[in-house]
Design a protein around this motif. Structure first.
Motif, mmCIF file in Angstrom:
data_model
loop_
_atom_site.group_PDB
_atom_site.id
_atom_site.type_symbol
_atom_site.label_atom_id
_atom_site.label_comp_id
_atom_site.label_asym_id
_atom_site.label_seq_id
_atom_site.Cartn_x
_atom_site.Cartn_y
_atom_site.Cartn_z
ATOM 1 N N LYS A 31 0.787 7.002 -3.283
ATOM 2 C CA LYS A 31 -0.220 8.206 -3.860
ATOM 3 C C LYS A 31 -1.553 7.490 -3.351
ATOM 4 O O LYS A 31 -2.251 8.435 -2.960
ATOM 5 C CB LYS A 31 -0.134 7.881 -5.330
ATOM 6 C CG LYS A 31 0.829 8.667 -5.993
ATOM 7 C CD LYS A 31 1.124 8.417 -7.527
ATOM 8 C CE LYS A 31 2.333 9.024 -8.084
ATOM 9 N NZ LYS A 31 2.150 8.867 -9.620
ATOM 10 N N ILE A 32 -1.858 6.467 -3.381
ATOM 11 C CA ILE A 32 -3.140 5.760 -2.879
ATOM 12 C C ILE A 32 -3.308 6.400 -1.265
ATOM 13 O O ILE A 32 -4.489 6.664 -0.895
ATOM 14 C CB ILE A 32 -3.461 4.332 -2.915
ATOM 15 C CG1 ILE A 32 -3.563 4.095 -4.334
ATOM 16 C CG2 ILE A 32 -4.665 3.867 -2.253
ATOM 17 C CD1 ILE A 32 -3.220 2.405 -4.862
ATOM 18 N N LEU A 33 -2.320 6.019 -0.340
ATOM 19 C CA LEU A 33 -2.447 6.031 0.902
ATOM 20 C C LEU A 33 -2.458 7.809 1.213
ATOM 21 O O LEU A 33 -3.324 8.175 2.154
ATOM 22 C CB LEU A 33 -1.167 5.809 1.637
ATOM 23 C CG LEU A 33 -0.760 6.177 3.054
ATOM 24 C CD1 LEU A 33 -1.752 5.229 3.887
ATOM 25 C CD2 LEU A 33 0.433 5.411 3.713
ATOM 26 N N LEU A 34 -1.719 8.571 0.705
ATOM 27 C CA LEU A 34 -1.636 10.065 0.948
ATOM 28 C C LEU A 34 -2.998 10.507 0.177
ATOM 29 O O LEU A 34 -3.609 11.313 1.234
ATOM 30 C CB LEU A 34 -0.475 10.670 0.328
ATOM 31 C CG LEU A 34 0.655 10.402 0.852
ATOM 32 C CD1 LEU A 34 1.903 11.058 0.209
ATOM 33 C CD2 LEU A 34 0.807 10.761 2.325
ATOM 34 N N THR A 35 -3.599 10.159 -0.579
ATOM 35 C CA THR A 35 -4.826 10.649 -1.010
ATOM 36 C C THR A 35 -6.078 10.312 -0.165
ATOM 37 O O THR A 35 -6.916 10.847 0.179
ATOM 38 C CB THR A 35 -5.217 10.197 -2.547
ATOM 39 O OG1 THR A 35 -4.052 10.366 -3.410
ATOM 40 C CG2 THR A 35 -6.521 10.713 -3.307
ATOM 41 N N ALA A 36 -5.931 8.874 0.260
ATOM 42 C CA ALA A 36 -7.004 8.349 1.271
ATOM 43 C C ALA A 36 -6.737 9.106 2.465
ATOM 44 O O ALA A 36 -8.042 9.469 3.090
ATOM 45 C CB ALA A 36 -6.655 6.957 1.450
ATOM 46 N N ALA A 37 -5.668 9.268 2.853
ATOM 47 C CA ALA A 37 -5.432 10.285 4.293
ATOM 48 C C ALA A 37 -6.062 11.672 4.035
ATOM 49 O O ALA A 37 -6.868 12.076 5.050
ATOM 50 C CB ALA A 37 -3.946 10.550 4.794
ATOM 51 N N LEU A 38 -5.998 12.312 2.901
ATOM 52 C CA LEU A 38 -6.609 13.744 2.671
ATOM 53 C C LEU A 38 -8.247 13.608 2.684
ATOM 54 O O LEU A 38 -8.878 14.363 3.083
ATOM 55 C CB LEU A 38 -5.982 14.404 1.770
ATOM 56 C CG LEU A 38 -6.325 15.729 1.362
ATOM 57 C CD1 LEU A 38 -6.284 16.658 2.760
ATOM 58 C CD2 LEU A 38 -5.468 16.496 0.449
ATOM 59 N N GLY A 39 -8.164 12.318 1.990
ATOM 60 C CA GLY A 39 -10.093 12.323 1.963
ATOM 61 C C GLY A 39 -10.589 12.167 3.332
ATOM 62 O O GLY A 39 -11.788 12.737 3.439
ATOM 63 N N VAL A 40 -9.878 11.147 4.159
ATOM 64 C CA VAL A 40 -10.506 10.972 5.507
ATOM 65 C C VAL A 40 -10.415 12.356 6.096
ATOM 66 O O VAL A 40 -11.542 12.879 7.066
ATOM 67 C CB VAL A 40 -9.838 10.034 6.145
ATOM 68 C CG1 VAL A 40 -10.014 9.826 7.756
ATOM 69 C CG2 VAL A 40 -10.072 8.737 5.457
ATOM 70 N N LEU A 41 -9.180 13.144 6.252
ATOM 71 C CA LEU A 41 -9.285 14.384 6.789
ATOM 72 C C LEU A 41 -10.328 15.421 6.455
ATOM 73 O O LEU A 41 -11.208 16.065 7.237
ATOM 74 C CB LEU A 41 -7.934 15.210 6.339
ATOM 75 C CG LEU A 41 -7.816 16.491 6.986
ATOM 76 C CD1 LEU A 41 -7.772 16.639 8.373
ATOM 77 C CD2 LEU A 41 -6.502 17.234 6.366
ATOM 78 N N ILE A 42 -10.795 15.491 4.943
ATOM 79 C CA ILE A 42 -11.791 16.245 4.557
ATOM 80 C C ILE A 42 -13.152 15.746 5.237
ATOM 81 O O ILE A 42 -14.022 16.607 5.556
ATOM 82 C CB ILE A 42 -11.664 16.534 3.136
ATOM 83 C CG1 ILE A 42 -10.431 17.158 2.726
ATOM 84 C CG2 ILE A 42 -12.866 17.432 2.625
ATOM 85 C CD1 ILE A 42 -10.176 18.441 2.995
ATOM 86 N N LEU A 43 -13.354 14.539 5.281
ATOM 87 C CA LEU A 43 -14.572 13.889 5.686
ATOM 88 C C LEU A 43 -14.766 14.361 7.188
ATOM 89 O O LEU A 43 -15.864 14.615 7.396
ATOM 90 C CB LEU A 43 -14.474 12.362 5.434
ATOM 91 C CG LEU A 43 -15.775 11.633 5.876
ATOM 92 C CD1 LEU A 43 -17.038 12.250 5.231
ATOM 93 C CD2 LEU A 43 -15.488 10.026 5.664
#
Length: 160
Positions: free
Chosen positions: A7-19
């Motif tokens: 959950k942490i990894l996928l959430t971080a990946a999406l946060g980086v994508l949007i950033l």
């Protein structure tokens, strides 16, 4: 523990994508600004269409709308990544604490879904008839909606 890290990894990946999307919109401003301007002007809607009255031709309003999109992208990314930090801090905590730590990331994910669902699909796609304006930006928006919504659903599953 594997599900928490997932959950942490996928959430971080999406946060980086949007950033990255937000950063790209600032550093390569004109590329997507031209798309926003083109869509808002509705210059691909046939002359005489009953929808022509929706067109916005003001460059100032185009720039304001684009700045608003970028601000929402940065806000969503910041919330998601701040939420990831909270999740990392709570990763070894009791389930109730880990579940409580999800709220900031969830808010960021909801903001991202809202931007692409409302801003791009409803306002851009239907109000301004974006689908008539060359490259189908609704496809890209739908990919963001799908990714963000799936991560939000996965993150939202309760930890026991």
């Amino acid at each position: 523990m594997l599900m928490r890290y997932s959950k942490i990894l996928l959430t971080a990946a999406l946060g980086v994508l949007i950033l990255l999307v937000a950063i790209n919109n600032v550093t390569d401003y004109n590329t997507n600004y031209e798309v926003v301007s083109h869509v808002m002007s509705m210059d691909q809607v046939p002359t005489g269409s009953p929808l022509e009255w929706r067109a916005v031709t003001s460059v100032t309003l185009h720039r304001m709308f684009y700045a608003f999109i970028i601000a929402i992208e940065f806000s969503a990314a910041a919330l998601i990544l701040a939420g990831v930090w909270r999740l990392l801090l709570a990763r070894k905590a009791q389930a109730t604490q880990f579940n409580a730590a999800k709220d900031v990331a969830t808010a960021g994910l909801a903001l991202a879904v809202g931007l692409y669902l409302f801003g791009f699909m409803a306002v851009g796609g239907e109000w301004f008839q974006m689908w008539r304006s060359g490259p189908d930006m609704q496809q890209a928006a739908f990919r963001f909606i799908g990714c963000a919504a799936l991560v939000m659903l996965f993150l939202g599953q309760r930890d026991d």
